[in-house]
Design a protein around this motif. Structure first.
Motif, PDB file in Angstrom:
ATOM      1  N   ARG A  67      10.435  35.044  -7.306  1.00 46.31           N
ATOM      2  CA  ARG A  67       9.729  33.804  -7.006  1.00 46.31           C
ATOM      3  C   ARG A  67      10.355  32.649  -7.785  1.00 46.31           C
ATOM      4  O   ARG A  67      10.606  32.756  -8.977  1.00 46.31           O
ATOM      5  N   GLU A  68      10.603  31.573  -7.085  1.00 46.75           N
ATOM      6  CA  GLU A  68      11.226  30.406  -7.711  1.00 46.75           C
ATOM      7  C   GLU A  68      10.327  29.198  -7.485  1.00 46.75           C
ATOM      8  O   GLU A  68      10.073  28.815  -6.346  1.00 46.75           O
ATOM      9  N   THR A  69       9.849  28.627  -8.569  1.00 49.07           N
ATOM     10  CA  THR A  69       8.972  27.458  -8.452  1.00 49.07           C
ATOM     11  C   THR A  69       9.825  26.202  -8.333  1.00 49.07           C
ATOM     12  O   THR A  69      10.501  25.813  -9.279  1.00 49.07           O
ATOM     13  N   VAL A  70       9.814  25.588  -7.153  1.00 44.09           N
ATOM     14  CA  VAL A  70      10.607  24.379  -6.945  1.00 44.09           C
ATOM     15  C   VAL A  70       9.794  23.145  -7.332  1.00 44.09           C
ATOM     16  O   VAL A  70      10.295  22.231  -7.966  1.00 44.09           O
ATOM     17  N   PHE A  71       8.506  23.150  -6.918  1.00 44.48           N
ATOM     18  CA  PHE A  71       7.628  22.042  -7.294  1.00 44.48           C
ATOM     19  C   PHE A  71       6.360  22.600  -7.919  1.00 44.48           C
ATOM     20  O   PHE A  71       5.836  23.619  -7.468  1.00 44.48           O
ATOM     21  N   GLU A  72       5.911  21.918  -8.971  1.00 40.44           N
ATOM     22  CA  GLU A  72       4.664  22.301  -9.598  1.00 40.44           C
ATOM     23  C   GLU A  72       3.944  21.028  -9.983  1.00 40.44           C
ATOM     24  O   GLU A  72       4.462  20.247 -10.780  1.00 40.44           O
ATOM     25  N   ASP A  73       2.797  20.798  -9.374  1.00 37.31           N
ATOM     26  CA  ASP A  73       1.996  19.616  -9.668  1.00 37.31           C
ATOM     27  C   ASP A  73       2.860  18.348  -9.641  1.00 37.31           C
ATOM     28  O   ASP A  73       2.861  17.557 -10.574  1.00 37.31           O
ATOM     29  N   PHE A  74       3.616  18.186  -8.546  1.00 38.78           N
ATOM     30  CA  PHE A  74       4.574  17.096  -8.446  1.00 38.78           C
ATOM     31  C   PHE A  74       3.940  15.911  -7.732  1.00 38.78           C
ATOM     32  O   PHE A  74       3.297  16.080  -6.695  1.00 38.78           O
ATOM     33  N   GLN A  92       0.820  -1.215   0.000  1.00 33.73           N
ATOM     34  CA  GLN A  92       0.000   0.000   0.000  1.00 33.73           C
ATOM     35  C   GLN A  92       0.859   1.274   0.000  1.00 33.73           C
ATOM     36  O   GLN A  92       1.949   1.299   0.569  1.00 33.73           O
ATOM     37  N   PRO A  93       0.353   2.314  -0.637  1.00 32.55           N
ATOM     38  CA  PRO A  93       1.088   3.587  -0.656  1.00 32.55           C
ATOM     39  C   PRO A  93       1.235   4.108   0.769  1.00 32.55           C
ATOM     40  O   PRO A  93       0.277   4.076   1.540  1.00 32.55           O
ATOM     41  N   TYR A  94       2.410   4.548   1.105  1.00 29.26           N
ATOM     42  CA  TYR A  94       2.681   4.968   2.471  1.00 29.26           C
ATOM     43  C   TYR A  94       2.881   6.482   2.552  1.00 29.26           C
ATOM     44  O   TYR A  94       2.408   7.131   3.470  1.00 29.26           O
ATOM     45  N   VAL A  95       3.641   6.997   1.585  1.00 29.84           N
ATOM     46  CA  VAL A  95       3.797   8.446   1.466  1.00 29.84           C
ATOM     47  C   VAL A  95       3.365   8.819   0.063  1.00 29.84           C
ATOM     48  O   VAL A  95       3.862   8.262  -0.905  1.00 29.84           O
ATOM     49  N   VAL A  96       2.414   9.732  -0.043  1.00 26.14           N
ATOM     50  CA  VAL A  96       1.967  10.159  -1.364  1.00 26.14           C
ATOM     51  C   VAL A  96       2.054  11.682  -1.452  1.00 26.14           C
ATOM     52  O   VAL A  96       1.470  12.389  -0.642  1.00 26.14           O
ATOM     53  N   LEU A  97       2.823  12.164  -2.407  1.00 25.12           N
ATOM     54  CA  LEU A  97       2.795  13.583  -2.731  1.00 25.12           C
ATOM     55  C   LEU A  97       1.899  13.710  -3.941  1.00 25.12           C
ATOM     56  O   LEU A  97       2.168  13.114  -4.981  1.00 25.12           O
ATOM     57  N   ASP A  98       0.794  14.442  -3.780  1.00 31.52           N
ATOM     58  CA  ASP A  98      -0.222  14.485  -4.816  1.00 31.52           C
ATOM     59  C   ASP A  98      -0.364  15.911  -5.348  1.00 31.52           C
ATOM     60  O   ASP A  98      -0.902  16.768  -4.667  1.00 31.52           O
ATOM     61  N   GLY A  99       0.164  16.128  -6.538  1.00 32.29           N
ATOM     62  CA  GLY A  99       0.040  17.449  -7.168  1.00 32.29           C
ATOM     63  C   GLY A  99       0.601  18.568  -6.326  1.00 32.29           C
ATOM     64  O   GLY A  99       0.022  19.650  -6.230  1.00 32.29           O
ATOM     65  N   VAL A 100       1.761  18.312  -5.713  1.00 32.41           N
ATOM     66  CA  VAL A 100       2.318  19.276  -4.764  1.00 32.41           C
ATOM     67  C   VAL A 100       2.997  20.447  -5.478  1.00 32.41           C
ATOM     68  O   VAL A 100       3.721  20.265  -6.449  1.00 32.41           O
ATOM     69  N   GLY A 101       2.718  21.642  -5.009  1.00 33.45           N
ATOM     70  CA  GLY A 101       3.379  22.843  -5.512  1.00 33.45           C
ATOM     71  C   GLY A 101       4.094  23.551  -4.387  1.00 33.45           C
ATOM     72  O   GLY A 101       3.629  23.569  -3.250  1.00 33.45           O
ATOM     73  N   LYS A 102       5.266  24.076  -4.686  1.00 32.13           N
ATOM     74  CA  LYS A 102       6.014  24.830  -3.672  1.00 32.13           C
ATOM     75  C   LYS A 102       6.801  25.936  -4.367  1.00 32.13           C
ATOM     76  O   LYS A 102       7.605  25.675  -5.264  1.00 32.13           O
ATOM     77  N   VAL A 103       6.545  27.143  -3.935  1.00 30.97           N
ATOM     78  CA  VAL A 103       7.222  28.300  -4.515  1.00 30.97           C
ATOM     79  C   VAL A 103       7.983  29.009  -3.408  1.00 30.97           C
ATOM     80  O   VAL A 103       7.437  29.235  -2.326  1.00 30.97           O
ATOM     81  N   PHE A 104       9.239  29.299  -3.659  1.00 33.17           N
ATOM     82  CA  PHE A 104      10.004  30.084  -2.692  1.00 33.17           C
ATOM     83  C   PHE A 104      10.115  31.510  -3.184  1.00 33.17           C
ATOM     84  O   PHE A 104      10.361  31.763  -4.353  1.00 33.17           O
ATOM     85  N   THR A 105       9.929  32.443  -2.265  1.00 35.91           N
ATOM     86  CA  THR A 105      10.091  33.839  -2.612  1.00 35.91           C
ATOM     87  C   THR A 105      11.316  34.361  -1.868  1.00 35.91           C
ATOM     88  O   THR A 105      11.389  34.278  -0.647  1.00 35.91           O
ATOM     89  N   SER A 106      12.277  34.853  -2.620  1.00 31.73           N
ATOM     90  CA  SER A 106      13.493  35.374  -2.000  1.00 31.73           C
ATOM     91  C   SER A 106      13.145  36.585  -1.148  1.00 31.73           C
ATOM     92  O   SER A 106      12.479  37.511  -1.613  1.00 31.73           O
ATOM     93  N   THR A 107      13.586  36.563   0.114  1.00 34.59           N
ATOM     94  CA  THR A 107      13.251  37.673   1.002  1.00 34.59           C
ATOM     95  C   THR A 107      13.973  38.950   0.579  1.00 34.59           C
ATOM     96  O   THR A 107      13.530  40.046   0.871  1.00 34.59           O
ATOM     97  N   ARG A 108      15.084  38.784  -0.113  1.00 30.79           N
ATOM     98  CA  ARG A 108      15.868  39.966  -0.470  1.00 30.79           C
ATOM     99  C   ARG A 108      15.378  40.590  -1.782  1.00 30.79           C
ATOM    100  O   ARG A 108      15.080  41.772  -1.833  1.00 30.79           O
ATOM    101  N   THR A 109      15.282  39.740  -2.825  1.00 35.96           N
ATOM    102  CA  THR A 109      14.956  40.290  -4.137  1.00 35.96           C
ATOM    103  C   THR A 109      13.472  40.193  -4.451  1.00 35.96           C
ATOM    104  O   THR A 109      12.992  40.841  -5.378  1.00 35.96           O
ATOM    105  N   GLY A 110      12.732  39.391  -3.666  1.00 38.56           N
ATOM    106  CA  GLY A 110      11.312  39.209  -3.942  1.00 38.56           C
ATOM    107  C   GLY A 110      11.065  38.307  -5.144  1.00 38.56           C
ATOM    108  O   GLY A 110       9.941  38.146  -5.592  1.00 38.56           O
TER     109      GLY A 110
END
Lengths: 294, 267
Positions: B35-42, B15-33
């Motif tokens: 945006r960097e998309t690290v995960f998109e629908d992953f 059985q699936p134990y860990v499932v990442l379902d369509g995960v998105g994660k964007v980091f925004t640089s605090t200095r320059t503002g």
């Protein structure tokens, strides 16, 4: 930060080291303690000689000036010495000292608790930092004299007066250094505490306090030095006991030898607290660092 | 190496134990503002009893992936589903709080508290997990640190410190073990020994695990399945099933064959 404190810990004991063979509770003289003893003797020579030379110049210079001027406003060394021994032999000294230390102790404890809570919160939460930043800056700039005057006006001759005055003058410096220490606390260790689900108490006891220890000690030193200055002022203006009050009495009686004696004795007690209590506490709590050096 | 002792890779049907379902994660640089998309629908699944290695160059979001699963980062979109031992699911999604499984994590650095003994370090993790702190001695003995239990971490070598970190991770009887470049800060010989130790512990008590590494050989040696990641936003470039029984030998030519396949995919 670690290197800084270890370096200080190495230098400091030189002036504070007891004369060889003092201390009744010394452990059996194994090869190791003998080694540390001889190292202490050398360190004592390195550290104490300049201090002794300074004291000699000070006392000698003072005596020369006093004799040359012949003024009653500059009592000579024997006169100061006799005033000093006179004070030490009277119970008034111990009562005054006790009163002053109690006030500083309570005020400092209040400042310490406040500073730990506010300082850590400032280091963790941006809003809290921005909220308290002006307060800390204002607190650092306001002269101790102003706190003393205000507290005398507001609280009169109660114990609240000196306690609040001491807390107000010591808290900003303590808060600032705890805040900086919090910022410097290893985020890697915070992540570790998070994934292993450390409770708030476990984190505080095993992660935050040990990490903040150097900051706590440097903050405590600065805070205490400010506290001593303000307590004397408060006792001069608004109390009927304590070292400051006695200093004021000597001043009113135009007894210069008395003023000097009280000052010297107070300074001596502070030196004992700083070198004897704070430093040995710091060394005790920093034992784990020694393990690295072995 | 004989068939009776060797453990097979878990069946593909576990059985699936860990499932990442369509995960998105964007980091925004605090200095320059910026945006960097690290995960998109992953999407990624780790099945129960499986050790999955994620391999990729630096900057492909490997560590972020691990942080998301560990609950050190929250996803901006999608959801992360974690099953516990009873098959019940915990869902972590934006706004749903941060449900966490009992984790054992080995970071690249040992992350021990320097001011308490090695034993105390393990004990704190045990008591925080609601377990008997007495288990620390056994856990440290299992990694060969019995004699060093009462020392401060600072007197241990780098390899010994990492052993202590491994002991801590296994001591908490984790539902999920996360390994973030666990041996890449060590010299080659020490790293090899620790990989063998990890295999030994894993074979004795198989768990579910996620290993993040830039070392294809480590992935081929330790994992049941290897996922090759491409960066920004992260996507799965290739996937391999190692399919070799444990215990494995680091000299096994089949490991090298897998290693070469992974290398080629990393290209």
């Amino acid at each position: 930060m670690t290197h800084h404190t270890t370096a200080m810990a190495e230098v400091r004991p030189a002036t504070a080291a007891p004369p060889p063979g003092a201390g009744s509770g010394t452990p059996p003289a194994t090869a190791r303690t003998r080694r540390t003893l001889s190292r202490r003797v050398r360190a004592f020579g390195r550290g104490a000689l300049p201090v002794a030379a300074f004291l000699l110049v000070l006392v000698g210079g003072w005596q020369i000036v006093a004799v040359r001027s012949g003024s009653v406003l500059i009592p000579d060394v024997p006169a100061v010495w006799s005033a000093l021994t006179d004070i030490v032999t009277q119970p008034l000294f111990y009562d005054s000292l006790g009163a002053t230390l109690l006030r500083v102790g309570l005020g400092f404890a209040l400042a310490f608790v406040t500073a730990v809570v506010v300082g850590i919160a400032m280091g963790r939460v941006e809003f809290v930092r921005r909220f308290f930043e002006p307060a800390v800056l204002i607190g650092l700039t306001v002269p101790g004299l102003v706190w003393a005057l205000l507290c005398v006006i507001w609280f009169g001759v109660s114990l609240t007066n000196p306690v609040v005055a001491v807390a107000l003058s010591a808290a900003p410096a303590l808060t600032l250094s705890i805040y900086q220490g919090t910022r410097a606390t290893d985020s890697a260790l915070r992540e570790m505490a998070h994934v292993y689900r450390f409770s708030v108490w476990t984190s505080l006891r095993y992660l935050w306090l040990p990490s903040l220890l150097p900051a706590l000690f440097s903050g405590a030193r600065l805070g205490l030095s400010l506290a001593w200055k303000v307590i004397v002022l408060v006792e001069m203006f608004g109390m009927s006991s304590g070292v400051g009050y006695e200093l004021n009495n000597q001043f009113a009686a135009q007894n210069v030898a008395g003023v000097l004696s009280w000052t010297l004795l107070f300074a001596a007690v502070l030196a004992v607290l700083e070198y004897g209590v704070l430093q040995s506490l710091e060394r005790r709590l920093g034992r784990w660092r020694k393990a690295t050096a072995v | 190496m004989n068939g009776a002792e060797a453990t097979q890779a878990p069946a593909a049907g576990a059985q699936p134990y860990v499932v990442l379902d369509g995960v998105g994660k964007v980091f925004t640089s605090t200095r320059t503002g910026e945006r960097e998309t690290v995960f998109e629908d992953f999407t990624l699944t780790v099945r129960q009893g499986e050790l999955v290695a994620v391999v990729g160059a630096s900057g492909t979001g490997k560590t972020t992936l691990l942080h998301l699963v560990a609950g050190l980062e929250e996803p901006d979109s999608g959801e992360i589903r974690l099953a516990d031992g009873t098959g019940r699911q915990r869902i972590r999604s934006p706004g749903a709080g941060s449900a966490r499984n009992r984790l054992g994590v080995v970071f690249q650095q040992p992350r021990l508290l320097d001011w308490i003994s090695v034993r105390r370090n393990v004990e704190l993790a045990l008591t925080s997990a609601g377990l008997d702190p007495a288990g620390a001695a056994r856990a440290l003995a299992d990694v060969g640190l019995a004699e060093y239990a009462d020392r401060y971490p600072s007197v241990l070598s780098g390899g010994q410190r990492q052993r202590a970190a491994v002991a801590r991770a296994f001591a908490v009887e984790p539902e999920l073990i996360l390994l973030d470049e666990p041996f890449s800060a060590l010299d080659q010989l020490t790293a090899r020994r620790l990989r063998l130790l990890l295999q030994e512990l894993w074979t004795a008590r198989p768990r579910t695990g996620l290993l993040v590494t830039h070392n294809p050989l480590e992935a081929a040696f330790l994992a049941d399945r290897v996922i090759v990641l491409d960066g920004r936003p992260a996507r799965v470039r290739a996937e391999f099933t190692v399919g070799l029984p444990r215990p494995r030998s680091p000299e096994d030519p089949q490991i090298f064959a897998r290693h070469n396949e992974i290398l080629a995919a990393l290209g």
